[in-house]
Design a protein around this motif. Structure first.
Motif, short mmCIF file in Angstrom:
data_model
loop_
_atom_site.label_atom_id
_atom_site.label_comp_id
_atom_site.label_asym_id
_atom_site.label_seq_id
_atom_site.Cartn_x
_atom_site.Cartn_y
_atom_site.Cartn_z
N THR A 190 0.86 -1.16 -0.14
CA THR A 190 0.06 -0.04 0.13
C THR A 190 0.91 1.28 -0.13
O THR A 190 0.51 2.40 -0.36
CB THR A 190 -0.81 -0.06 1.26
OG1 THR A 190 -0.07 0.00 2.54
CG2 THR A 190 -1.81 -1.10 1.16
N TYR A 193 1.72 0.67 -9.87
CA TYR A 193 0.50 0.56 -9.20
C TYR A 193 -0.34 -0.12 -9.67
O TYR A 193 -1.24 -1.13 -8.80
CB TYR A 193 0.10 2.23 -9.01
CG TYR A 193 -1.07 2.26 -8.40
CD1 TYR A 193 -1.42 1.93 -7.00
CD2 TYR A 193 -2.15 2.85 -9.09
CE1 TYR A 193 -2.46 2.12 -6.32
CE2 TYR A 193 -3.54 2.86 -8.23
CZ TYR A 193 -3.64 2.83 -7.05
OH TYR A 193 -4.91 2.89 -6.54
N HIS A 203 -9.88 1.45 -7.63
CA HIS A 203 -9.55 1.23 -6.02
C HIS A 203 -9.97 2.00 -4.85
O HIS A 203 -9.68 1.80 -3.99
CB HIS A 203 -7.94 1.60 -6.10
CG HIS A 203 -7.22 0.84 -7.04
ND1 HIS A 203 -6.49 -0.44 -6.84
CD2 HIS A 203 -6.82 0.82 -8.50
CE1 HIS A 203 -6.03 -0.92 -7.81
NE2 HIS A 203 -5.85 -0.16 -8.70
N TRP A 204 -11.32 2.52 -5.49
CA TRP A 204 -12.13 2.94 -4.45
C TRP A 204 -12.53 1.89 -3.57
O TRP A 204 -12.97 1.01 -3.86
CB TRP A 204 -13.12 3.82 -4.80
CG TRP A 204 -13.91 4.88 -3.95
CD1 TRP A 204 -14.94 4.71 -3.25
CD2 TRP A 204 -13.22 6.21 -3.49
NE1 TRP A 204 -15.37 5.69 -2.40
CE2 TRP A 204 -14.35 6.64 -2.62
CE3 TRP A 204 -12.18 6.92 -3.99
CZ2 TRP A 204 -13.91 7.88 -2.02
CZ3 TRP A 204 -12.18 8.37 -3.41
CH2 TRP A 204 -12.80 8.65 -2.64
N ASP A 245 -10.20 2.89 -1.39
CA ASP A 245 -8.79 3.18 -0.76
C ASP A 245 -8.39 4.75 -1.00
O ASP A 245 -7.74 4.91 -2.06
CB ASP A 245 -7.79 2.26 -1.68
CG ASP A 245 -6.44 2.32 -1.01
OD1 ASP A 245 -6.34 3.12 -0.02
OD2 ASP A 245 -5.71 1.25 -1.10
N LYS A 246 -8.91 5.48 -0.22
CA LYS A 246 -8.89 6.97 -0.36
C LYS A 246 -7.51 7.60 -0.60
O LYS A 246 -7.09 8.44 -1.18
CB LYS A 246 -9.63 7.62 0.45
CG LYS A 246 -11.02 7.50 0.74
CD LYS A 246 -12.00 8.22 1.65
CE LYS A 246 -13.33 7.77 1.61
NZ LYS A 246 -13.97 8.47 2.88
N ASN A 248 -4.64 5.90 -1.41
CA ASN A 248 -3.93 5.68 -2.81
C ASN A 248 -4.53 6.61 -3.79
O ASN A 248 -3.61 7.06 -4.64
CB ASN A 248 -3.93 4.09 -3.07
CG ASN A 248 -2.82 3.33 -2.38
OD1 ASN A 248 -2.60 2.47 -3.02
ND2 ASN A 248 -2.32 3.67 -1.22
#
Length: 207
Positions: free
Chosen positions: A84, A121, A162-163, A165-166, A168
């Motif tokens: 992460t 990423y 990827h939300w 995951d604020k 990132n």
């Protein structure tokens, strides 16, 4: 325990910045031509300015170097802090490329380093933006336009994939904003129709 983790973050991000600060284009210019690439052509320490002034082989060397330094920074972050943390190291490496401590904080525009960060990423987003970039450059011959559009697409794609995951996603937004802001002169030239195209004889480089 918290103190140890904080130190791990500080050391890892410092390493990412120092790696990002290494400029392959400046090194290539000084090593092969005894010139500072920032005083040639557009004055930008990047692959496109290298291409226009030193040729394809040197530009590829610059692209490889600028990619690898970001990859190394992100792999180091993964090794020390976990997966992460990778995008944060990528963000810091991009900042290092643009504001390198070794060269009085005058570097490139971060496109190649940002591309490497995207690849590390999420490879799906990378192939989306690289395909879009190639399409735009082929159809318009504007490298800067391709870079700018991809900079917009990147955080949008990251948010979709990827939300929630604020953290990132916000790091992706930061990378995009930095790249866009560094292209403010290119944006102005695009608006006024004075931006140079790839393959043109103009001395002004796109990035």
């Amino acid at each position: 325990m918290y103190s140890d983790q904080l130190w791990a973050w500080l050391v890892t991000m410092a390493a990412a910045y120092l790696l990002g600060s290494f400029s392959t284009s400046i090194t290539v210019g000084k090593l092969f031509y005894r010139q500072d690439i920032r005083k040639v052509g557009s004055g930008n320490a990047g692959a496109t300015n290298t291409l226009r002034n030193y040729g394809v082989k040197k530009a590829l060397l610059v692209a490889l170097g600028d990619t690898l330094k970001t990859v190394f920074a992100m792999l180091l972050a993964r090794l020390i802090l976990g997966k992460t943390a990778m995008i944060y190291a990528g963000l810091v490496a991009v900042i290092g490329h643009i504001f390198p401590v070794y060269y009085r904080f005058k570097g490139g525009k971060g496109v190649m380093s940002a591309g490497a960060a995207i690849l590390m990423y999420d490879w799906r987003i990378f192939f989306l933006v690289i395909g879009l970039f190639i399409l735009i450059v082929i159809t318009t011959r504007y490298v800067s336009l391709g870079s700018l559009i991809c900079a917009v697409v990147f955080p949008v794609s990251a948010a979709l994939l990827h939300w929630p995951d604020k953290g990132n996603v916000l790091a992706c937004v930061a990378i995009a904003l930095i790249v866009i802001l560094k292209h403010h002169e290119n944006i102005r030239r695009l608006i006024h129709g004075t931006e140079s195209k790839i393959g043109s004889k103009k001395a002004q480089a796109n990035q």
